[in-house]
Write an enzyme that holds these catalytic residues in place. Structure first.
Site, mmCIF file in Angstrom:
data_model
loop_
_atom_site.group_PDB
_atom_site.id
_atom_site.type_symbol
_atom_site.label_atom_id
_atom_site.label_comp_id
_atom_site.label_asym_id
_atom_site.label_seq_id
_atom_site.Cartn_x
_atom_site.Cartn_y
_atom_site.Cartn_z
ATOM 1 C CD GLU A 38 -69.592 -81.602 87.267
ATOM 2 O OE1 GLU A 38 -68.609 -81.191 86.592
ATOM 3 O OE2 GLU A 38 -70.723 -81.738 86.782
ATOM 4 C CE LYS A 108 -72.998 -79.104 85.117
ATOM 5 N NZ LYS A 108 -72.008 -80.161 84.802
ATOM 6 C CB CYS A 140 -68.689 -78.264 85.536
ATOM 7 S SG CYS A 140 -67.365 -78.720 84.387
ATOM 8 C CB VAL A 167 -63.828 -83.061 79.197
ATOM 9 C CG1 VAL A 167 -63.857 -84.052 80.347
ATOM 10 C CG2 VAL A 167 -65.242 -82.685 78.790
HETATM 11 C C1 ACM Z 1 -69.069 -80.424 82.825
HETATM 12 O O1 ACM Z 1 -70.031 -79.686 83.030
HETATM 13 N N1 ACM Z 1 -68.778 -81.420 83.652
HETATM 14 C C2 ACM Z 1 -68.217 -80.230 81.650
#
Ligand code: ACM
Length: 261
Positions: A38, A108, A140, A167
């Site tokens: 990402e 996203k 992510c 993370v």
């Molecule tokens: C994320 O969506 N970058 C944790």
């Protein structure tokens, strides 16, 4: 077909260096579908909306142009995260470019934490595209909403491409469940390294992984180093949704009784 990931350590705010590192890292790879992290051209931890806008690029900007050329010349499908500037809006996007010169964009759906401060919320389209097989894309934090993977799998995706900047410690293990419950291949590409900006520090957890439709981990990277891994798969395995001779994961669903809203 061959699918893989390139786990990188992007340098914040230096798209030129990040693209060059991707070109160098992939120099010997031909005829494969490769997932990158990402926001792999910009880095992740923006200080302000103004900074994000300044670093974001349109879909015909230099990053997409360079990676599109790389995909064509080395017969690759590349899926990479991009801070996408679209008029006044900025999206956390994943752009997929193919050897045939086609381009697909996914924005996203589920923004994570500070992303909500600076990125615009997209109207996501969970539509797989075809390049070798049917490929679905999520980014992510989308992983924690099982509807994301399910929607892509129900739309026919056999492989889920998953650029990430993880993370928290949960996703890599959980992707075994996402793959298994949908009987699809998943390619999660995380980044490594850390960023300390805007009074915050984030450490990215690496451990990119490829999982098969039976939940077997086919490849896994370490938590700290950059890593390029490619495996050969038969995407046809993802067409078979049977668990036992009497259970088919998709036919046995009872959507009439599910309350999802
Ligand atoms: C994320 O969506 N970058 C944790």
């Amino acid at each position: 077909m061959r699918i893989g990931f390139m786990q990188t350590r992007p340098r914040f705010g230096d798209a030129e260096a990040n693209i060059r590192a991707i070109e160098r890292g992939l120099a010997k790879v031909r005829e494969a579908t490769i997932v990158l992290p990402e926001l792999c051209t910009t880095g992740y931890l923006f200080e302000s909306r103004r900074e994000l806008r300044a670093l974001a690029e349109p879909l015909d900007g230099p990053s997409v142009t360079r990676l599109r050329a790389l995909a064509r010349s080395q017969r690759l499908t590349l899926c990479f995260g991009l801070a996408e500037r679209a008029g006044r809006r900025v999206y956390n996007s994943a752009v997929s470019v193919t050897a045939a010169g086609r381009r697909y964009v996914y924005r996203k759906a589920h923004l994570f934490d500070r992303e909500k401060l600076f990125f615009d919320r997209a109207e996501p389209r969970f539509e797989p595209f075809r390049s070798g097989t049917k490929l679905g894309v999520m980014i992510c934090f989308d992983w924690i909403f099982p509807e994301t993977c399910r929607t892509l799998a129900l739309a026919g995706a056999r492989v889920i491409l998953h650029p990430s900047n993880l993370v928290l410690p949960y996703c890599q293990t959980a992707m075994v469940t996402r793959a298994l419950e949908n009987r699809v291949f998943t390619v999660t590409c995380n980044r490594v390294g850390s960023e300390s900006r805007a009074g915050a520090t984030l450490r990215f957890t690496g451990q990119s992984r490829i999982v098969d439709p039976r939940g077997k981990v086919l490849a896994q990277a370490g938590a700290r180093g950059e890593s390029l891994q490619v495996v050969r798969i038969d995407p046809g395995q993802a067409a078979d949704k049977r668990m036992t001779s009497r259970n088919d994961l998709f036919r046995d669903r009872r959507p009439r009784f599910y309350r999802l809203q």
